[in-house]
Design a protein around this motif. Structure first.
Motif, mmCIF file in Angstrom:
data_model
loop_
_atom_site.group_PDB
_atom_site.id
_atom_site.type_symbol
_atom_site.label_atom_id
_atom_site.label_comp_id
_atom_site.label_asym_id
_atom_site.label_seq_id
_atom_site.Cartn_x
_atom_site.Cartn_y
_atom_site.Cartn_z
ATOM 1 N N LEU A 46 5.612 31.999 45.100
ATOM 2 C CA LEU A 46 6.927 31.384 45.289
ATOM 3 C C LEU A 46 7.680 31.435 43.966
ATOM 4 C CD1 LEU A 46 8.978 29.832 47.017
ATOM 5 C CD2 LEU A 46 7.841 27.718 46.317
ATOM 6 N N LEU B 10 4.180 17.701 49.410
ATOM 7 C CA LEU B 10 4.784 18.789 50.185
ATOM 8 C C LEU B 10 4.166 18.859 51.580
ATOM 9 C CD1 LEU B 10 6.292 21.556 50.559
ATOM 10 C CD2 LEU B 10 4.246 22.614 49.625
ATOM 11 N N LEU C 112 11.798 27.595 49.284
ATOM 12 C CA LEU C 112 10.515 27.048 49.725
ATOM 13 C C LEU C 112 10.368 27.086 51.244
ATOM 14 C CD1 LEU C 112 7.889 25.367 49.411
ATOM 15 C CD2 LEU C 112 9.322 23.336 49.505
ATOM 16 N N ARG D 84 0.682 28.041 38.165
ATOM 17 C CA ARG D 84 1.387 27.459 37.032
ATOM 18 C C ARG D 84 2.593 26.658 37.508
ATOM 19 N NH1 ARG D 84 0.569 32.679 35.226
ATOM 20 N NH2 ARG D 84 2.728 33.212 35.620
ATOM 21 N N LEU D 85 2.602 26.396 38.805
ATOM 22 C CA LEU D 85 3.743 25.650 39.325
ATOM 23 C C LEU D 85 3.429 24.170 39.378
ATOM 24 C CD1 LEU D 85 4.908 27.869 42.279
ATOM 25 C CD2 LEU D 85 5.827 27.765 39.973
ATOM 26 N N ARG D 86 4.422 23.412 39.109
ATOM 27 C CA ARG D 86 4.278 21.985 39.299
ATOM 28 C C ARG D 86 5.228 21.587 40.415
ATOM 29 N NH1 ARG D 86 3.013 17.177 36.938
ATOM 30 N NH2 ARG D 86 4.452 15.463 37.285
ATOM 31 N N TRP D 87 4.658 20.956 41.440
ATOM 32 C CA TRP D 87 5.470 20.539 42.572
ATOM 33 C C TRP D 87 6.019 19.160 42.268
ATOM 34 C CZ3 TRP D 87 5.977 24.229 46.194
ATOM 35 C CH2 TRP D 87 5.014 25.242 46.199
ATOM 36 N N ARG D 88 7.300 19.029 42.415
ATOM 37 C CA ARG D 88 7.909 17.740 42.125
ATOM 38 C C ARG D 88 8.856 17.388 43.264
ATOM 39 N NH1 ARG D 88 12.534 16.213 39.449
ATOM 40 N NH2 ARG D 88 13.009 18.355 38.849
ATOM 41 N N ARG D 89 8.722 16.179 43.737
ATOM 42 C CA ARG D 89 9.564 15.733 44.826
ATOM 43 C C ARG D 89 10.871 15.227 44.265
ATOM 44 N NH1 ARG D 89 9.576 10.818 48.479
ATOM 45 N NH2 ARG D 89 10.390 11.623 50.425
ATOM 46 N N ARG D 90 11.935 15.638 44.887
ATOM 47 C CA ARG D 90 13.227 15.189 44.442
ATOM 48 C C ARG D 90 13.913 14.470 45.599
ATOM 49 N NH1 ARG D 90 17.129 19.721 42.292
ATOM 50 N NH2 ARG D 90 17.635 19.931 44.478
ATOM 51 N N ALA D 91 14.354 13.296 45.354
ATOM 52 C CA ALA D 91 14.971 12.525 46.429
ATOM 53 C C ALA D 91 16.339 12.045 45.993
ATOM 54 C CB ALA D 91 14.095 11.323 46.809
ATOM 55 N N GLU E 80 14.900 15.528 50.663
ATOM 56 C CA GLU E 80 13.951 15.861 49.628
ATOM 57 C C GLU E 80 13.790 17.369 49.531
ATOM 58 O OE1 GLU E 80 10.715 13.892 51.304
ATOM 59 O OE2 GLU E 80 9.842 15.697 52.110
ATOM 60 N N ARG E 81 13.557 17.831 48.359
ATOM 61 C CA ARG E 81 13.281 19.250 48.170
ATOM 62 C C ARG E 81 12.161 19.352 47.150
ATOM 63 N NH1 ARG E 81 18.905 22.268 47.422
ATOM 64 N NH2 ARG E 81 17.772 23.971 48.330
ATOM 65 N N ILE E 82 11.512 20.449 47.195
ATOM 66 C CA ILE E 82 10.418 20.684 46.273
ATOM 67 C C ILE E 82 10.875 21.740 45.290
ATOM 68 C CG2 ILE E 82 8.031 21.401 46.048
ATOM 69 C CD1 ILE E 82 8.327 18.850 47.580
ATOM 70 N N ARG E 83 10.702 21.481 44.037
ATOM 71 C CA ARG E 83 11.110 22.442 43.019
ATOM 72 C C ARG E 83 9.900 22.790 42.167
ATOM 73 N NH1 ARG E 83 15.588 24.235 40.617
ATOM 74 N NH2 ARG E 83 16.902 23.017 41.993
ATOM 75 N N GLY E 84 9.724 24.031 41.884
ATOM 76 C CA GLY E 84 8.623 24.445 41.038
ATOM 77 C C GLY E 84 9.030 24.484 39.576
ATOM 78 N N GLU E 85 8.107 24.175 38.736
ATOM 79 C CA GLU E 85 8.345 24.245 37.315
ATOM 80 C C GLU E 85 7.114 24.854 36.666
ATOM 81 O OE1 GLU E 85 9.037 20.267 36.237
ATOM 82 O OE2 GLU E 85 11.114 20.242 36.932
ATOM 83 N N ILE F 126 16.495 22.281 55.950
ATOM 84 C CA ILE F 126 15.700 21.065 55.898
ATOM 85 C C ILE F 126 16.084 20.143 57.037
ATOM 86 C CG2 ILE F 126 15.172 19.034 54.532
ATOM 87 C CD1 ILE F 126 15.643 20.730 52.048
#
Lengths: 560, 179
Positions: free
Chosen positions: B59, B19, B65, A45-52, B2-7, A73
């Motif tokens: 996760l 990723l 992550l 149920r996770l959505r991976w979203r890249r944040r820059a 960049e970071r990966i965030r779960g929703e 990182i």
């Protein structure tokens, strides 16, 4: 950061860095993708979203914001990790598509002679892109602007009005590709493995394998490199082979002259491609190689057969490339334009498309920009910085309170999206200074890991190895960096750093070999971590030279 | 950065591919440092991402992550070492009668001995996966105590002792390989 832990042992660090060095296997990303396709797994149920970090965010952050990179990182992602536009499966599993090649050719200039493999259609034309160095073979269909294909050798010709296929090229400059050959794909996939039956009779093909080399004791020599599109290959001092065994033991091969067992791979000639593509001389090099079957004199046979002997010659080592994301791809109708259609843009002469040397920005007096200065520069004119390197201060800490943490210098590359892309940390001199001279790097720099970044105060020089008559286009020239006087001549005994072929055209000024050299600050990256080659000290020329890749010529920026 | 965030949303394979692209180099190099073999490192890298994809629901905190992925990667490296023990024939280097180099001695300084790549690799191969990992995380990647603890799945308070144990094991292995 590690107050509770013992200090980092530099010797252990260097040994571990050596173990971790080397090129990411070309097929690995594709293999992972294929494995993921078959993995299935739990319903997530996770959505991976890249944040820059993008320009507006940085600008809004204001001067009070310190560029804090989480240490997890910053230390885990090494320099030159795959950019966002990296291509899954390329180059081992698939070629570039027409639209991907169009985006690359419309994007920032690539390093000279970068090999590319693409599935495209070439329209035969010889009335465009006139130049003396290479004849024009045609233009590539479906490009956003005219892309000419140049050839080399008497066999370089297109025999049909339109030829579709998979081709290996070298990037010569904006709007120009040099044809290496048409690729014969493997029965399963694009690249052959070393143990496969390779095509013969002059075919060009890809091999996804590991290149091993052993060296024989012999007087230093400088064999013929050949043309970038037709490299020569034989080096009497070394023997190289391609194998599927990534841990092949070099001592198991030399000095026998018999071919390797079929399951182990094939001997190859690689000298020319080694010089052109800066393939390391020592160790095992995994990658995807462009190989051709050529016929030449039989080695060690005075009574050479009139039919000669077939040998495998490595023509190029492919690198991963990224597709610029902000460039529009050609429309389907463009890609499917009629084979007889004229180029979409007027014919241009080479001189109007001079490649723009990648330039970078550094603070006045050769210091890194503070976070406030970086923010101010980006806020003033974001478009000015896109595609440029910047030398910035960066604070690295893993807590919320970063006060008292000393900043260090990093090289960043501003992405087309406006995001700041970390290239890597910049090495500091033993006394803490940021700018190095060539002797200082030779004394200390090459003890560091391959891929280390330096700010170098030096002059760039060039010498043509053959005719170089097309202004602005890469040609086969040697380039080198040196600090101080009396270094304008290529001299193996001098303290010089070899740069990539064609570097003088990109970063120098004036005719090749015609002046005192251009003095500037350069952002360079070490090519490999050997301090000696084949037991000999590094020289300034030849396959055992101390090599760097020039990434940018740095200019001081005027703060708004 | 960049970071990966779960929703809470539908699984997004394309985002997971992002990723993979952003972390594959780091995961591969960590595996290579631990395993010392390119093929094994590639296998461990592939297994890491496949396992991460299969267990992505585990996760809970997207900010963790990298630690989560590091832990999966360490498990993959452990598994590779187990497979290697089961399947690999150990290569033995024959003595070269023409090799007149001065034999290594355990009386030499540690820096001197670790400077020999071949000796170092043989010594490193004697360590457990966890000892290798803690040395890589600290000496190569300069991770913090908290990050090392998260990757190892160990309490923060034991990281220092684990690091000491690994360093001691490495020195003992170097002494043995230098004889």
């Amino acid at each position: 950061m590690n107050d509770q832990l013992p200090p980092i042992d530099p010797t252990i660090r260097d040994q571990l860095a050596r173990r971790a060095a080397g090129r990411l296997p070309g097929a690995l990303l594709g293999d992972v993708s294929v494995a993921l396709n078959g993995a299935g797994g739990m319903a997530g149920r996770l959505r991976w979203r890249r944040r820059a970090w993008v320009v507006p965010r940085l600008a809004a952050a204001g001067l009070a914001v310190v560029l804090v990179a989480a240490v997890a990182i910053a230390t885990v992602i090494p320099a030159h990790s795959g950019p966002a536009g990296s291509l899954t499966g390329y180059p081992a599993a698939r070629p570039l598509t027409t639209s991907e090649l169009a985006a690359i050719m419309a994007g920032p200039a690539l390093p000279a002679n970068t090999p590319l493999v693409a599935e495209v259609t070439i329209d035969a034309r010889n009335d465009v892109c006139p130049m003396d160095r290479y004849p024009t073979l045609g233009v590539v269909e479906g490009m956003a602007s005219q892309v000419c294909v140049m050839g080399a050798g008497v066999a370089a010709a297109l025999y049909q009005p339109s030829t579709a296929g998979i081709f290996a090229f070298r990037y010569l400059g904006p709007g120009f590709l040099g044809l290496i050959g048409e690729i014969t794909p493997a029965p399963s996939g694009l690249a052959f493995r070393a143990a496969d039956d390779w095509p013969v009779t002059g075919r060009t093909f890809l091999v996804d394998a590991t290149l091993g080399t052993v060296w024989n004791t012999c007087p230093p020599s400088s064999p013929e490199v050949g043309d970038v599109l037709l490299p020569e290959g034989t080096d009497p001092c070394s023997k190289s082979w391609l194998t599927d065994d990534a841990a092949a033991e070099p001592s198991a091969v030399w000095p026998g002259d018999n071919p390797l067992p079929r399951t182990h791979g094939e001997f190859v000639d690689v000298y020319g491609a080694r010089v052109i593509d800066s393939i390391p001389s020592d160790g095992l090099v995994a990658g995807v190689f462009v190989v051709r079957s050529v016929v030449g004199p039989c080695p060690g046979d005075l009574m050479t057969s009139s039919r000669g002997c077939a040998t495998w010659r490595v023509l190029a080592l492919l690198r991963d490339v990224s597709v610029p994301l902000s460039r529009p791809s050609p429309t389907p109708s463009t890609a499917a334009s009629a084979t007889s259609a004229a180029p979409q843009t007027p014919v241009v002469s080479p001189s109007t498309s001079l490649p723009v040397a990648p330039t970078g920005l550094i603070g006045s007096g050769g210091v890194a920009f503070t976070a406030a200065e970086t923010s101010a520069l980006i806020a003033a004119d974001p478009s000015l910085l896109v595609g440029r390197y910047m030398i910035n201060e960066r604070v690295t800490c893993d807590g919320t309170d970063c006060s008292g943490v000393a900043p260090h210098a990093v090289a960043d590359l501003i992405q087309p999206s406006g995001a700041i892309g970390l290239v890597g940390p910049v090495e500091l001199r033993p006394d803490g200074g940021l700018v190095w001279t060539v002797p200082q790097i030779l004394d200390a720099g090459f003890t560091n890991h391959a891929g280390a970044l330096y700010i170098l105060d030096a002059s760039i020089f060039g010498a043509a190895m053959d005719s170089c008559d097309a202004p602005g286009l890469a040609c086969l020239e040697v380039s080198w960096l040196a600090t101080g006087e009396g270094v304008a001549q290529l001299n193996a005994q001098s303290e010089q750093l070899s740069a990539q072929l064609g570097a003088y055209h990109e970063f120098g000024s004036g005719p090749v070999g015609g002046g005192p050299g251009l003095h500037a600050l350069f952002l360079v990256q070490t090519a490999w971590d050997a301090k000696a080659c084949n037991g000999q000290p590094l020289a300034s020329y030849g396959s055992c030279s101390a090599r760097v890749a020039i990434l940018a010529r740095l200019e001081p920026a005027t703060l708004p | 950065m960049e970071r990966i965030r779960g929703e809470n949303a539908t699984p997004d394979r394309a985002a997971f591919d992002v990723l993979v692209r952003s972390r594959i180099d780091a995961v591969y190099r960590t595996s290579l440092a631990i395993l010392g073999d390119t093929a094994d490192a590639a296998d461990a890298t592939q297994e890491t991402f496949v396992s991460a994809w299969r267990h992505r629901e585990a996760l809970r905190d997207p900010d963790r992550l990298d630690a989560w992925l590091g832990r999966i990667n360490l498990n993959a490296c452990r598994e590779q070492l187990r497979r290697r023990k089961r399947s690999r024939i150990r290569e033995v280097r024959l003595l070269d009668p023409d090799d007149d180099r001065e034999p290594a001695s355990k009386d030499r300084p540690l820096d001197d001995r670790t400077a020999d790549s071949d000796v170092f690799d043989r010594a490193f191969a004697r360590l457990s996966a966890d000892d290798r990992a803690v040395l890589v995380l600290h000496h190569l990647q300069a991770r913090s105590v908290a990050e090392i603890a998260a990757v190892l799945g160990a309490p923060v308070g034991t990281v220092k002792s684990r690091l000491h144990r690994a360093r001691t094991a490495l020195e003992a292995a170097l002494a043995r390989e230098s004889r």
